[in-house]
Write a protein that holds these residues in place. Structure first.
Motif, PDB file in Angstrom:
ATOM      1  N   ALA A 291       8.936   3.926  -7.444  1.00 51.03           N
ATOM      2  CA  ALA A 291       8.249   4.445  -6.255  1.00 51.03           C
ATOM      3  C   ALA A 291       9.311   4.928  -5.280  1.00 51.03           C
ATOM      4  CB  ALA A 291       7.369   3.385  -5.614  1.00 51.03           C
ATOM      5  N   TYR A 292       8.871   5.579  -4.219  1.00 51.66           N
ATOM      6  CA  TYR A 292       9.770   6.014  -3.152  1.00 51.66           C
ATOM      7  C   TYR A 292       9.637   5.054  -1.969  1.00 51.66           C
ATOM      8  CZ  TYR A 292      10.597  10.474  -5.504  1.00 51.66           C
ATOM      9  OH  TYR A 292      10.969  11.446  -6.404  1.00 51.66           O
TER      10      TYR A 292
ATOM     11  N   LYS B 151       0.825  -1.198   0.000  1.00 40.56           N
ATOM     12  CA  LYS B 151       0.000   0.000   0.000  1.00 40.56           C
ATOM     13  C   LYS B 151       0.869   1.262   0.000  1.00 40.56           C
ATOM     14  CE  LYS B 151      -4.016  -2.136   0.349  1.00 40.56           C
ATOM     15  NZ  LYS B 151      -5.036  -2.078  -0.714  1.00 40.56           N
ATOM     16  N   CYS B 152       0.393   2.277  -0.701  1.00 39.03           N
ATOM     17  CA  CYS B 152       1.070   3.568  -0.713  1.00 39.03           C
ATOM     18  C   CYS B 152       0.856   4.258   0.630  1.00 39.03           C
ATOM     19  CB  CYS B 152       0.535   4.421  -1.857  1.00 39.03           C
ATOM     20  SG  CYS B 152       1.070   6.145  -1.830  1.00 39.03           S
ATOM     21  N   GLY B 153       1.906   4.895   1.147  1.00 40.06           N
ATOM     22  CA  GLY B 153       1.814   5.553   2.446  1.00 40.06           C
ATOM     23  C   GLY B 153       1.039   6.855   2.439  1.00 40.06           C
ATOM     24  N   VAL B 154       0.632   7.348   1.250  1.00 40.69           N
ATOM     25  CA  VAL B 154      -0.139   8.587   1.153  1.00 40.69           C
ATOM     26  C   VAL B 154      -1.581   8.314   0.763  1.00 40.69           C
ATOM     27  CG1 VAL B 154      -0.358  10.792  -0.060  1.00 40.69           C
ATOM     28  CG2 VAL B 154       1.894   9.987   0.657  1.00 40.69           C
ATOM     29  N   CYS B 155      -1.798   7.664  -0.386  1.00 42.73           N
ATOM     30  CA  CYS B 155      -3.172   7.407  -0.854  1.00 42.73           C
ATOM     31  C   CYS B 155      -3.710   6.070  -0.376  1.00 42.73           C
ATOM     32  CB  CYS B 155      -3.240   7.495  -2.376  1.00 42.73           C
ATOM     33  SG  CYS B 155      -2.422   6.126  -3.246  1.00 42.73           S
ATOM     34  N   HIS B 156      -2.837   5.188   0.129  1.00 40.36           N
ATOM     35  CA  HIS B 156      -3.218   3.888   0.700  1.00 40.36           C
ATOM     36  C   HIS B 156      -3.877   2.974  -0.322  1.00 40.36           C
ATOM     37  CE1 HIS B 156      -2.139   5.443   4.655  1.00 40.36           C
ATOM     38  NE2 HIS B 156      -2.783   6.539   4.304  1.00 40.36           N
TER      39      HIS B 156
ATOM     40  N   VAL C  74      14.848   2.964   6.292  1.00 42.78           N
ATOM     41  CA  VAL C  74      14.780   2.617   7.715  1.00 42.78           C
ATOM     42  C   VAL C  74      13.607   1.680   7.985  1.00 42.78           C
ATOM     43  CG1 VAL C  74      14.557   3.524  10.063  1.00 42.78           C
ATOM     44  CG2 VAL C  74      15.852   4.801   8.337  1.00 42.78           C
ATOM     45  N   CYS C  75      12.439   2.028   7.447  1.00 41.91           N
ATOM     46  CA  CYS C  75      11.232   1.213   7.633  1.00 41.91           C
ATOM     47  C   CYS C  75      11.091   0.264   6.438  1.00 41.91           C
ATOM     48  CB  CYS C  75       9.998   2.102   7.761  1.00 41.91           C
ATOM     49  SG  CYS C  75      10.131   3.328   9.083  1.00 41.91           S
ATOM     50  N   PRO C  76      11.221  -1.027   6.623  1.00 43.00           N
ATOM     51  CA  PRO C  76      11.335  -1.974   5.501  1.00 43.00           C
ATOM     52  C   PRO C  76      10.077  -2.116   4.648  1.00 43.00           C
ATOM     53  CG  PRO C  76      11.170  -3.137   7.593  1.00 43.00           C
ATOM     54  CD  PRO C  76      11.320  -1.701   7.933  1.00 43.00           C
ATOM     55  N   ASN C  77       8.908  -1.712   5.126  1.00 41.17           N
ATOM     56  CA  ASN C  77       7.673  -1.927   4.361  1.00 41.17           C
ATOM     57  C   ASN C  77       6.976  -0.630   3.979  1.00 41.17           C
ATOM     58  OD1 ASN C  77       7.548  -4.500   6.621  1.00 41.17           O
ATOM     59  ND2 ASN C  77       7.515  -4.965   4.444  1.00 41.17           N
TER      60      ASN C  77
ATOM     61  N   TYR D  37     -10.666  10.777   5.482  1.00 41.03           N
ATOM     62  CA  TYR D  37     -11.489  10.078   4.502  1.00 41.03           C
ATOM     63  C   TYR D  37     -11.332   8.574   4.685  1.00 41.03           C
ATOM     64  CZ  TYR D  37     -12.342  14.345   1.892  1.00 41.03           C
ATOM     65  OH  TYR D  37     -12.753  15.590   1.511  1.00 41.03           O
ATOM     66  N   VAL D  38     -12.423   7.866   4.438  1.00 44.53           N
ATOM     67  CA  VAL D  38     -12.376   6.418   4.416  1.00 44.53           C
ATOM     68  C   VAL D  38     -11.879   5.993   3.046  1.00 44.53           C
ATOM     69  CG1 VAL D  38     -13.679   4.301   4.742  1.00 44.53           C
ATOM     70  CG2 VAL D  38     -14.307   6.339   5.994  1.00 44.53           C
ATOM     71  N   VAL D  39     -10.886   5.133   2.988  1.00 47.11           N
ATOM     72  CA  VAL D  39     -10.298   4.746   1.714  1.00 47.11           C
ATOM     73  C   VAL D  39     -11.304   3.995   0.851  1.00 47.11           C
ATOM     74  CG1 VAL D  39      -8.560   3.275   0.657  1.00 47.11           C
ATOM     75  CG2 VAL D  39      -7.949   4.704   2.587  1.00 47.11           C
TER      76      VAL D  39
END
Length: 583
Positions: A322-323, A308-313, A327-330, A523-525
């Protein structure tokens, strides 16, 4: 038309082929103090939308820019044409042979260019002896009597005063098979291409069109065509060739399909089968966003460990760019989501060393005893959550909420008290609704201030922006993703509400935007429903709290507004929003 034509004559040669070698990245900068106070870095990025934030800061034109100089310092939205940045400091102009003209940067909206009579941009050429000023376009290219311009017309054009006729046909470099004819936009047939092939925008009034190939170009893209070839080592190791036709593909940088709005054309490397949107050329390699605590770096193949994208999910493809966080592997973010204006601060961090800063607001004195920055006179002792503080006046100095059964740090001499979670608020923190780093303010004078997000008064701690124009109380600042709301079964995620009005699904009332005084909206995704993200307040159901005259709800926060009048019945308001809309 005349001014635009000469502007095109000046900048045309560098637009057909853009080359950026392996050393031309954001670590290579130039310093032009007469143009801007900070060093300027070069980027191959395209800016075609013509918005104010992307217009050239030197000549002030909204023409398409393919490759720009920009300021990499936070808060400086400076974008400049390559030609404006590299303009000579001194020129000899045929219209004023007596003295040389000096390049200067001076903003005076009342000035006019002595040649074209147009508005003078900040970057201009001036004779300080004779007080004669010309804009940078007229200064760098003297006015000829006859124009030879094969891209715009096959015959010479004669200058008459300040006017020149529009071209009746052009030989466009992006469509070399046939000449394009100037026609009225309404004259296009129903099955003809209505949008510009080059910039994806609808032409205004007239356009250039090839009836044989159904190729349409607007006046702006005809004047300043995109480059046929781009060489940018940051994007790809080989030469990228422009594709003039619309094709269906997934961009290797962002993973989105061709029909993305404002994709700015397509470029391909035939050697590698690498295809990229024009808008994805020159993306930054290392950036910092407001949704994550660490830097994120661009990679062309994200791999299978990210879902999942960390912004739009939404789902993220492992086969495209992608970026990701080292540090955070996922943690990963879509390329386009990461560089949104309300997510990225606009600063490229490649080559800038990462400095670790201690954000802890206290020092440990001993076990269970700390010295907090908000109360340095005495140490604070930890009381774990097994004591009931049931008096309403016993409140946390940071969030101004009653304590209840929460664990707290207490000064046993001054009755100074902090929730354990409030005592751990960092000195600096990113805010989910802004790209700026906010700083914690602990005002011991107990001066109440309005929160710029919820518009309520608070005399507790707050986080302030760099210029201190925006202050956010710790309650609003502590909101994070995912947000759990009792009124909905799914997790809620933040999305900036750019429109002024929307209905909250929790209270079914209209959300109003008043400048910076806007309610945080989550917002609910899955269902895209709007819910006000009001943090739970211990005052919410307290019947002793006064009713707000506007919203008819119990005033939820520690400070509310009371109208001063001589009437026996006073009116109460829970926030400045309610005051504004009531009166």
């Amino acid at each position: 038309v005349f001014r635009f034509l000469f502007f095109h004559l000046i900048y045309q040669p560098s637009l057909i082929h853009i080359h950026i070698d392996s050393h031309m990245d954001t670590t290579t900068t130039i310093y032009k103090p007469h143009i801007h106070e900070h060093p300027l870095s070069y980027s191959a990025r395209f800016t075609i939308d013509g918005s104010y934030s992307h217009r050239c800061s030197g000549c002030q034109t909204t023409e398409n820019m393919y490759g720009v100089y920009f300021c990499n310092k936070f808060g400086c939205s400076i974008w400049l044409h390559k030609e404006c940045t590299e303009a000579p400091l001194e020129i000899n102009h045929p219209s004023h042979p007596q003295h040389p003209l000096m390049l200067n940067n001076y903003d005076d909206s009342s000035d006019q260019c002595v040649l074209c009579r147009g508005h003078l941009p900040p970057l201009r050429y001036t004779c300080f002896t004779c007080k004669i000023t010309v804009d940078i376009a007229c200064g760098m290219k003297p006015w000829p009597q006859v124009i030879e311009h094969p891209l715009c017309h096959s015959h010479p054009l004669i200058v008459k005063g300040n006017e020149v006729s529009a071209s009746c046909g052009v030989n466009h470099p992006c469509h070399s098979n046939h000449p394009l004819k100037l026609i009225a936009f309404d004259a296009l047939t129903d099955d003809a291409e209505k949008t510009c092939i080059l910039c994806e925008k609808y032409p205004r009034n007239v356009c250039y069109h090839c009836y044989i190939c159904d190729f349409t170009s607007c006046l702006r893209s005809t004047r300043i065509p995109p480059p046929l070839v781009v060489e940018d080592i940051k994007t790809h190791q080989h030469q990228l060739i422009r594709i003039s036709k619309r094709i269906s593909y997934a961009c290797d940088v962002c993973g989105l399909k061709r029909d993305t709005k404002d994709y700015h054309g397509s470029y391909i490397c035939h050697q590698c089968d690498f295809v990229v949107h024009g808008m994805c050329i020159g993306l930054p390699r290392v950036i910092s966003i407001n949704r994550h605590d660490h830097r994120i770096s661009f990679t062309y193949h994200i791999g299978p460990d990210y879902s999942k994208c960390g912004v739009c999910h939404q789902s993220i493809s492992q086969h495209h760019g992608a970026y990701s966080c080292l540090v955070c592997p996922n943690y990963a973010v879509h390329s386009r989501c990461a560089i949104e204006r309300d997510v990225w601060d606009g600063v490229e961090l490649e080559g800038i060393p990462y400095v670790t800063e201690d954000m802890t607001p206290y020092k440990v004195v001993s076990d269970g005893l700390i010295s907090h920055v908000s109360h340095v006179e005495h140490p604070l002792k930890l009381h774990k959550g097994n004591i009931l503080y049931d008096h309403e006046w016993i409140r946390c100095e940071a969030c101004r909420d009653p304590v209840g059964f929460d664990s707290v740090f207490v000064c046993e001499k001054c009755c100074f008290l902090l929730h354990k979670k409030c005592a751990n608020l960092p000195m600096k923190k990113k805010f989910i609704v802004d790209t700026e780093l906010y700083k914690l303010e602990v005002d011991n004078l107990r001066v109440a201030s309005y929160c710029s997000q919820c518009a309520t008064l608070s005399d507790g701690f707050n986080y302030s922006s760099h210029d201190e124009n925006r202050k956010v109380d710790v309650r609003c600042f502590s909101l994070s993703e995912p947000f759990v709301h009792a009124g909905h079964s799914h997790l809620l995620y933040f999305r900036k509400a750019y429109y002024k009005r929307s209905i909250c699904d929790a209270c079914m009332k209209m959300r109003h935007g008043i400048g910076q005084m806007s309610i945080l909206s989550f917002y609910v995704v899955t269902k895209k429903r709007v819910v006000k993200a009001a943090a739970k307040s211990p005052y919410m159901l307290n019947v002793t709290r006064p009713l707000c005259t506007k919203c008819h709800s119990r005033c939820k926060f520690s400070i509310f507004l009371k109208e001063k009048n001589k009437a026996s019945s006073s009116r109460y308001f829970c926030s400045s929003n309610c005051v504004y809309h009531y009166f």
